[in-house]
Write an enzyme that holds these catalytic residues in place. Structure first.
Site, PDB file in Angstrom:
ATOM      1  N   SER A 145       0.855  -1.187   0.000  1.00 13.15           N
ATOM      2  CA  SER A 145       0.000   0.000   0.000  1.00 13.15           C
ATOM      3  C   SER A 145       0.887   1.232   0.000  1.00 13.15           C
ATOM      4  CB  SER A 145      -0.891  -0.003   1.252  1.00 13.15           C
ATOM      5  OG  SER A 145      -1.485   1.262   1.464  1.00 13.15           O
ATOM      6  N   TYR A 158      -2.633  -0.381  10.123  1.00 21.81           N
ATOM      7  CA  TYR A 158      -2.561  -0.756   8.707  1.00 21.81           C
ATOM      8  C   TYR A 158      -1.208  -0.347   8.120  1.00 21.81           C
ATOM      9  CZ  TYR A 158      -4.224  -1.295   3.864  1.00 21.81           C
ATOM     10  OH  TYR A 158      -4.385  -1.693   2.559  1.00 21.81           O
TER      11      TYR A 158
END
Length: 268
Positions: A145, A158
């Site tokens: 990501s 995350y």
């Protein structure tokens, strides 16, 4: 499309979102695809739909990627029913549901997010890679990501999880040097999925990354077209696939590193 006939793929988080797109895209290219997810009914439905649409062999295997025994049983079943896994895609993982700074986060929920990505990716690689090494053939892709490379105040778990996956990928790729087993980090961009839409930061966003662009890079990796990027980060929706094919990165390009503060930095 690249013809990947005869190869076996294992995709985690396969019942919905990016995982579901990957299963269908790889099956359409001739791969036999095993999908892993926790919710068995939804997974079975998704894999059956892919098989009907593509004519490919599919297998639904319900498993918890954070449970060692569950992962080992799932990988064993895939190997027995479809054959040796030649492409592993670590896609499963949770997000920070509360979206708050870390000092306000629920510790158990925060750690569950990190565990789902890092422990899940580790256990799948641990179960699959030895068989790849034995056959000297295989590719491992972890879904990274943009938050792998920069902090976000409301998605600390995350961010930590995706950064951890990048370091895991580089360690794996380094250990595999000299073999024909490679490991990659692929950031899918902002794909329109239920998980993405649940994140406050993407409310009102419209410039979605087409999921087929993610599939195309995964397929190119499976075909051995991007081997020079092993241990490095690529990004669907930004990186041009033809440029990736033609480029050989050098040094620490697209890897996690500290930047020196200047020419006199002793760590530079």
């Amino acid at each position: 499309m690249a013809d990947l006939s005869g190869q076996v793929a294992l995709v985690t988080g396969a019942s919905t979102g990016i995982g579901r797109h990957l299963v269908e895209g790889l099956a359409a290219r001739g791969m036999a695809v095993a999908g892993v997810a926790r919710t068995e009914d939804r997974l079975r439905t998704a894999m059956a739909e892919v098989a009907a649409a593509t004519g490919a062999r599919t297998l639904a295997v319900a498993a918890d990627v954070t449970d060692r025994a569950s992962v080992e049983d799932a990988v064993g079943r895939v190997r027995e029913e479809l054959g040796p896994v030649e492409l592993l895609v670590n896609n499963a993982g949770l997000i920070d549901e509360l979206e708050v700074p870390l000092w306000e986060a629920d510790p158990d929920q925060w750690w569950d997010v990190v565990t789902s990505h890092v422990k899940g990716g580790f256990l799948l690689a641990r179960a699959v890679v030895p068989w790849m090494v034995l056959r000297n053939r295989g590719r491992v892709i972890s879904l990274a990501s943009g938050m792998s490379t920069r902090a976000n105040p409301d998605y600390s778990a995350y961010s930590v999880a995706k950064t951890g996956l990048m370091r895991l990928t580089e360690s794996l790729a380094t250990a595999l040097e000299g073999s024909d087993v490679r490991a990659f980090d692929l950031a899918p961009g902002v794909v329109d999925t239920p998980m993405t839409r649940s994140m406050h930061m993407w409310q009102g966003f419209a410039d979605w990354t087409p999921p087929e662009q993610v599939v195309q890079i995964v397929a190119a990796i499976a075909a051995g077209e991007l081997d020079q990027w092993s241990g490095r980060f690529v990004r669907a929706g930004k990186d041009d696939l033809d440029v990736l094919r033609a480029t050989t990165p050098e040094g620490a390009a697209r890897q996690l590193r500290l930047r020196p503060y200047g020419d006199d930095d002793p760590l530079g």
